[in-house]
Motif scaffolding. Structure first.
Motif, PDB file in Angstrom:
ATOM      1  N   TYR A  42     -22.815  10.241  58.852  1.00 26.49           N
ATOM      2  CA  TYR A  42     -22.842   9.125  57.909  1.00 26.49           C
ATOM      3  C   TYR A  42     -23.217   7.821  58.621  1.00 26.49           C
ATOM      4  CZ  TYR A  42     -20.464  12.124  54.517  1.00 26.49           C
ATOM      5  OH  TYR A  42     -20.132  13.129  53.665  1.00 26.49           O
ATOM      6  N   VAL A  46     -26.587   5.532  57.904  1.00 27.54           N
ATOM      7  CA  VAL A  46     -26.525   4.112  57.540  1.00 27.54           C
ATOM      8  C   VAL A  46     -27.363   3.280  58.503  1.00 27.54           C
ATOM      9  CG1 VAL A  46     -24.985   2.103  57.451  1.00 27.54           C
ATOM     10  CG2 VAL A  46     -24.334   4.227  56.323  1.00 27.54           C
ATOM     11  N   LEU A  50     -30.755   1.136  57.702  1.00 26.82           N
ATOM     12  CA  LEU A  50     -30.888  -0.276  58.047  1.00 26.82           C
ATOM     13  C   LEU A  50     -32.089  -0.514  58.953  1.00 26.82           C
ATOM     14  CD1 LEU A  50     -27.172  -1.289  58.640  1.00 26.82           C
ATOM     15  CD2 LEU A  50     -28.660  -1.978  56.762  1.00 26.82           C
TER      16      LEU A  50
END
Length: 65
Positions: A42, A46, A50
């Motif tokens: 996870y 992320v 980004l």
């Protein structure tokens, strides 16, 4: 740098948990390994999102403005 530190710590935790499972046979350790692996996936998703946003989204926005 923070991602590298998190990866290093998670790898150490996974290896030590696997070793403890092999020594003791306690079922908590594979569950802990699975939770750590899932959490790191996870986190990497992320940070990857980004990075892609910064690399392609913001550069394209700067060109348009």
């Amino acid at each position: 740098m923070l991602i590298r530190l998190a990866l290093l710590l998670s790898i150490l935790l996974i290896v030590s948990s696997a070793a403890l499972y092999l020594v003791t046979g306690d079922r908590r350790y594979p569950r802990l390994v699975w939770q750590v692996v899932r959490f790191m996936v996870y986190v990497l998703l992320v940070f990857g999102a980004l990075y892609l946003l910064e690399r392609y989204g913001l550069v394209a926005w700067r060109v348009l403005v």
